[in-house]
Structure formats: structure tokens, C-alpha cells
Design a protein around this motif. Structure first.
Motif, PDB file in Angstrom:
ATOM      1  N   ALA A  75       1.084  -1.093  -0.190  1.00 61.44           N
ATOM      2  CA  ALA A  75      -0.130  -0.076  -0.142  1.00 61.44           C
ATOM      3  C   ALA A  75       1.170   1.341   0.032  1.00 61.44           C
ATOM      4  CB  ALA A  75      -1.075   0.141   1.232  1.00 61.44           C
ATOM      5  N   ILE A  76       2.168   1.029   0.549  1.00 57.45           N
ATOM      6  CA  ILE A  76       2.757   2.767   0.539  1.00 57.45           C
ATOM      7  C   ILE A  76       3.781   2.204  -0.424  1.00 57.45           C
ATOM      8  CG2 ILE A  76       4.850   3.428   2.274  1.00 57.45           C
ATOM      9  CD1 ILE A  76       3.685   1.836   4.359  1.00 57.45           C
ATOM     10  N   GLN A  77       3.836   1.427  -1.121  1.00 55.91           N
ATOM     11  CA  GLN A  77       4.887   1.217  -2.137  1.00 55.91           C
ATOM     12  C   GLN A  77       3.971   1.707  -3.533  1.00 55.91           C
ATOM     13  OE1 GLN A  77       7.217  -1.822  -3.230  1.00 55.91           O
ATOM     14  NE2 GLN A  77       8.565  -1.559  -1.897  1.00 55.91           N
ATOM     15  N   SER A  78       2.433   1.286  -3.483  1.00 52.72           N
ATOM     16  CA  SER A  78       1.665   1.878  -4.609  1.00 52.72           C
ATOM     17  C   SER A  78       1.629   3.236  -4.891  1.00 52.72           C
ATOM     18  CB  SER A  78       0.179   0.834  -4.888  1.00 52.72           C
ATOM     19  OG  SER A  78      -0.175   1.329  -3.485  1.00 52.72           O
ATOM     20  N   GLY A  79       1.131   3.939  -3.371  1.00 49.72           N
ATOM     21  CA  GLY A  79       1.121   5.082  -2.673  1.00 49.72           C
ATOM     22  C   GLY A  79      -0.396   5.417  -2.908  1.00 49.72           C
ATOM     23  N   GLN A  80      -1.324   4.291  -2.135  1.00 49.45           N
ATOM     24  CA  GLN A  80      -2.533   4.544  -1.415  1.00 49.45           C
ATOM     25  C   GLN A  80      -2.351   4.555  -0.070  1.00 49.45           C
ATOM     26  OE1 GLN A  80      -4.242   0.486  -2.069  1.00 49.45           O
ATOM     27  NE2 GLN A  80      -3.540   0.492  -4.511  1.00 49.45           N
ATOM     28  N   LEU A  81      -1.553   4.548   0.681  1.00 43.40           N
ATOM     29  CA  LEU A  81      -1.167   4.220   2.063  1.00 43.40           C
ATOM     30  C   LEU A  81       0.156   5.461   2.270  1.00 43.40           C
ATOM     31  CD1 LEU A  81      -1.915   4.283   4.652  1.00 43.40           C
ATOM     32  CD2 LEU A  81      -1.238   2.448   4.906  1.00 43.40           C
ATOM     33  N   LYS A  82       0.229   6.261   2.760  1.00 41.76           N
ATOM     34  CA  LYS A  82       1.534   7.310   3.553  1.00 41.76           C
ATOM     35  C   LYS A  82       1.805   6.392   4.627  1.00 41.76           C
ATOM     36  CE  LYS A  82       0.697  10.893   0.275  1.00 41.76           C
ATOM     37  NZ  LYS A  82       2.096  10.925  -1.173  1.00 41.76           N
ATOM     38  N   ALA A  83       3.252   6.494   4.632  1.00 40.00           N
ATOM     39  CA  ALA A  83       3.712   6.045   5.569  1.00 40.00           C
ATOM     40  C   ALA A  83       3.513   7.334   6.967  1.00 40.00           C
ATOM     41  CB  ALA A  83       5.858   6.040   5.056  1.00 40.00           C
ATOM     42  N   ALA A  84       3.731   7.983   6.501  1.00 38.18           N
ATOM     43  CA  ALA A  84       3.384   9.184   8.220  1.00 38.18           C
ATOM     44  C   ALA A  84       2.126   8.436   8.747  1.00 38.18           C
ATOM     45  CB  ALA A  84       3.906  10.906   7.044  1.00 38.18           C
ATOM     46  N   GLU A  85       0.826   8.500   8.064  1.00 38.82           N
ATOM     47  CA  GLU A  85      -0.322   7.928   8.273  1.00 38.82           C
ATOM     48  C   GLU A  85      -0.430   7.093   9.110  1.00 38.82           C
ATOM     49  OE1 GLU A  85      -4.781   7.259   6.997  1.00 38.82           O
ATOM     50  OE2 GLU A  85      -3.571   8.159   5.727  1.00 38.82           O
ATOM     51  N   TYR A  86       0.737   5.960   8.431  1.00 36.39           N
ATOM     52  CA  TYR A  86       0.127   4.947   8.969  1.00 36.39           C
ATOM     53  C   TYR A  86       1.358   4.350  10.139  1.00 36.39           C
ATOM     54  CZ  TYR A  86       1.086  -0.322   8.881  1.00 36.39           C
ATOM     55  OH  TYR A  86       0.737  -1.889   9.184  1.00 36.39           O
ATOM     56  N   ALA A  87       2.871   5.472  10.453  1.00 38.12           N
ATOM     57  CA  ALA A  87       3.300   5.602  11.723  1.00 38.12           C
ATOM     58  C   ALA A  87       2.649   5.311  12.689  1.00 38.12           C
ATOM     59  CB  ALA A  87       4.485   6.169  11.083  1.00 38.12           C
ATOM     60  N   ALA A  88       1.768   7.497  12.171  1.00 42.55           N
ATOM     61  CA  ALA A  88       1.106   7.880  13.530  1.00 42.55           C
ATOM     62  C   ALA A  88       0.126   7.167  13.968  1.00 42.55           C
ATOM     63  CB  ALA A  88       0.620   9.238  12.951  1.00 42.55           C
ATOM     64  N   THR A  89      -0.575   6.558  13.218  1.00 43.26           N
ATOM     65  CA  THR A  89      -1.551   5.580  13.751  1.00 43.26           C
ATOM     66  C   THR A  89      -1.432   4.136  14.682  1.00 43.26           C
ATOM     67  OG1 THR A  89      -3.387   5.560  11.526  1.00 43.26           O
ATOM     68  CG2 THR A  89      -3.278   3.425  12.333  1.00 43.26           C
ATOM     69  N   LEU A  90      -0.348   3.844  14.746  1.00 41.73           N
ATOM     70  CA  LEU A  90       0.656   2.456  15.192  1.00 41.73           C
ATOM     71  C   LEU A  90       0.998   3.822  16.604  1.00 41.73           C
ATOM     72  CD1 LEU A  90       2.609   0.322  11.948  1.00 41.73           C
ATOM     73  CD2 LEU A  90      -0.191   0.485  13.834  1.00 41.73           C
ATOM     74  N   LEU A  91       2.163   4.312  16.549  1.00 37.48           N
ATOM     75  CA  LEU A  91       2.331   5.079  17.375  1.00 37.48           C
ATOM     76  C   LEU A  91       1.230   5.476  18.395  1.00 37.48           C
ATOM     77  CD1 LEU A  91       5.003   7.558  15.270  1.00 37.48           C
ATOM     78  CD2 LEU A  91       5.896   5.807  17.187  1.00 37.48           C
ATOM     79  N   ALA A  92       0.072   5.885  17.794  1.00 37.34           N
ATOM     80  CA  ALA A  92      -1.053   6.096  18.524  1.00 37.34           C
ATOM     81  C   ALA A  92      -0.990   4.808  19.837  1.00 37.34           C
ATOM     82  CB  ALA A  92      -1.934   6.932  18.156  1.00 37.34           C
ATOM     83  N   ARG A  93      -1.244   3.598  18.509  1.00 40.86           N
ATOM     84  CA  ARG A  93      -2.017   3.167  19.369  1.00 40.86           C
ATOM     85  C   ARG A  93      -1.095   2.241  20.071  1.00 40.86           C
ATOM     86  NH1 ARG A  93      -5.548  -1.099  18.534  1.00 40.86           N
ATOM     87  NH2 ARG A  93      -5.499  -3.620  18.219  1.00 40.86           N
ATOM     88  N   ALA A  94       0.627   2.007  20.055  1.00 40.32           N
ATOM     89  CA  ALA A  94       1.244   1.787  21.325  1.00 40.32           C
ATOM     90  C   ALA A  94       0.812   2.653  22.338  1.00 40.32           C
ATOM     91  CB  ALA A  94       2.700   2.354  20.480  1.00 40.32           C
ATOM     92  N   GLN A  95       0.870   3.820  22.156  1.00 38.78           N
ATOM     93  CA  GLN A  95       0.549   5.243  23.044  1.00 38.78           C
ATOM     94  C   GLN A  95      -0.662   4.320  24.235  1.00 38.78           C
ATOM     95  OE1 GLN A  95       1.186   8.511  21.392  1.00 38.78           O
ATOM     96  NE2 GLN A  95       3.231   9.107  22.474  1.00 38.78           N
ATOM     97  N   ALA A  96      -1.597   4.068  23.357  1.00 42.35           N
ATOM     98  CA  ALA A  96      -2.998   3.595  24.000  1.00 42.35           C
ATOM     99  C   ALA A  96      -2.956   2.101  24.378  1.00 42.35           C
ATOM    100  CB  ALA A  96      -4.713   3.490  22.805  1.00 42.35           C
ATOM    101  N   LEU A  97      -1.628   1.114  24.340  1.00 40.81           N
ATOM    102  CA  LEU A  97      -2.055   0.134  24.773  1.00 40.81           C
ATOM    103  C   LEU A  97      -0.387  -0.426  25.920  1.00 40.81           C
ATOM    104  CD1 LEU A  97      -2.896  -2.352  21.122  1.00 40.81           C
ATOM    105  CD2 LEU A  97      -3.933  -1.626  23.727  1.00 40.81           C
TER     106      LEU A  97
END
Length: 193
Positions: A19-41
Motif C-alpha cells: 500500500a505504501i509503495q503504490s502510494g495508496q497509503l502514506k507511510a507517515a499516516e500509517y506510522a502515526a496510527t501505530l504510534l498512537a496505538r502503542a501509546q493507547a496500549l
């Protein structure tokens, strides 16, 4: 495609890279989502260090690359966690013991360097059994504390790589790097799925 949080955390490592290589998903958006999940958990105590600024900066660098440049990186934008006994430049490597608290390696371990060179993004360091000397990840060190199983916080994740397994099972990261000398990755894989 709209990438909801649920869709992002459900991605496998290969799906995320695609998804990131194809440009469908931004790496920064994905990283931010996972970082927020890490903080929530954070109650899982799966990580000893979370590198919010470094991970987001690395993700933005991936996003700034052209499509052909991203295609040359087999792990472009893949967020990972690394067990806290593997050296990482600029992030504490304590092996989850007070004796090494504050130790900042000057360079990545070769295994980490290869992942970073391939485009992986280091989210943080995974908690572990102190000095990898045990198979429960029940760390009683005040520097790290016990890792909890993401499916049942009253249970252990197992192994000395319990933080890595817990982070992956809890969808904090789609992949991680651990070590195994006596079941340290195999036991948590069995207990955490």
C-alpha cells in the motif's frame, strides 16, 4: 481508498509495504496510527522505548521519495519494533536491565541496519525478560517491568522476546526483530499467536 484505523492495524507487513509503495497509503499516516496505538496500549508494557519523532521523520522521508525510489526499497515504510538487546543507533539498548539503562549505541546492529536500509521504520524497542535470561518476560526490573499478553493481561506472553510478540499480536507493529536462544521467539509466538 479510505484508510480507517481498523483497516490500517489489520494490515500485514506485506500488505502495508504494498500500500505504501503504490502510494495508496502514506507511510507517515500509517506510522502515526501505530504510534498512537502503542501509546493507547502502554499497559501491555510491550515497549521500553517509543521513538515518536524519529519514526515520523523516517516515514516522512519515505513519503517524499518518488514511486521508483520507493520501489527500490523492499520494506518501504514498514514500521517495526526491535528487541531491546539489539543495538539501535540513537535509541537506548538496555536489555531491560538497570545496569544498561542509558546505553546509547553509536550504530545499528547489522541486522537492524539492513532493515533500515531496506526502508523499514523503527517505532521503538521491545521489552524483554531481563538480559534475555528467562522464558516468561516477567521482568521485575524497575527499568522495564513485566510484559503482558495482549489477549489476557493476567497471562505472560512467554519467551525473552515477549515484548516483540506482544507488540505484533496487539497490532502495534506488523513486524519485529527478536532473538531466540532457548525458545525466546517460539514460545511467545505460541502464546500470543
Amino acid at each position: 481508498m479510505t484508510w480507517t484505523v481498523d483497516k490500517q492495524i489489520a494490515l500485514t507487513a506485506t500488505q502495508a509495504v504494498e500500500a505504501i509503495q503504490s502510494g495508496q497509503l502514506k507511510a507517515a499516516e500509517y506510522a502515526a496510527t501505530l504510534l498512537a496505538r502503542a501509546q493507547a496500549l502502554a499497559n501491555l508494557n510491550a515497549l521500553t522505548v517509543l521513538d515518536v519523532e524519529g519514526a515520523l521523520a523516517a516515514a516522512r522521508r519515505i513519503d517524499a521519495l518518488g514511486a521508483s525510489e520507493r520501489a527500490r526499497l523492499p520494506l518501504a515504510g514498514l514500521p517495526i519494533v526491535v528487541k531491546d538487546n539489539i543495538n539501535t543507533r540513537g535509541l537506548q539498548t538496555s536489555a531491560a536491565t538497570p545496569a544498561l539503562e542509558g546505553f546509547m549505541p553509536a550504530r545499528h546492529a547489522p541486522s537492524v541496519q539492513r532493515l533500515v536500509d531496506a526502508g523499514a521504520i523503527l517505532l521503538g524497542k521491545a521489552n524483554m525478560h531481563e538480559l534475555a535470561f528467562g522464558i516468561t518476560s516477567t521482568n521485575l526490573s524497575p527499568a522495564a517491568g513485566p510484559v503482558r499478553n495482549p489477549y489476557d493481561c493476567e497471562r505472560i506472553p512467554g519467551g525473552s522476546s515477549g515484548g516483540t510478540a506482544a507488540a505484533i499480536a496487539a497490532r502495534i507493529a506488523p513486524a519485529g526483530l527478536g532473538t531466540d536462544t532457548g525458545g525466546s521467539t517460539r514460545i511467545p509466538a505460541a502464546l500470543c499467536g
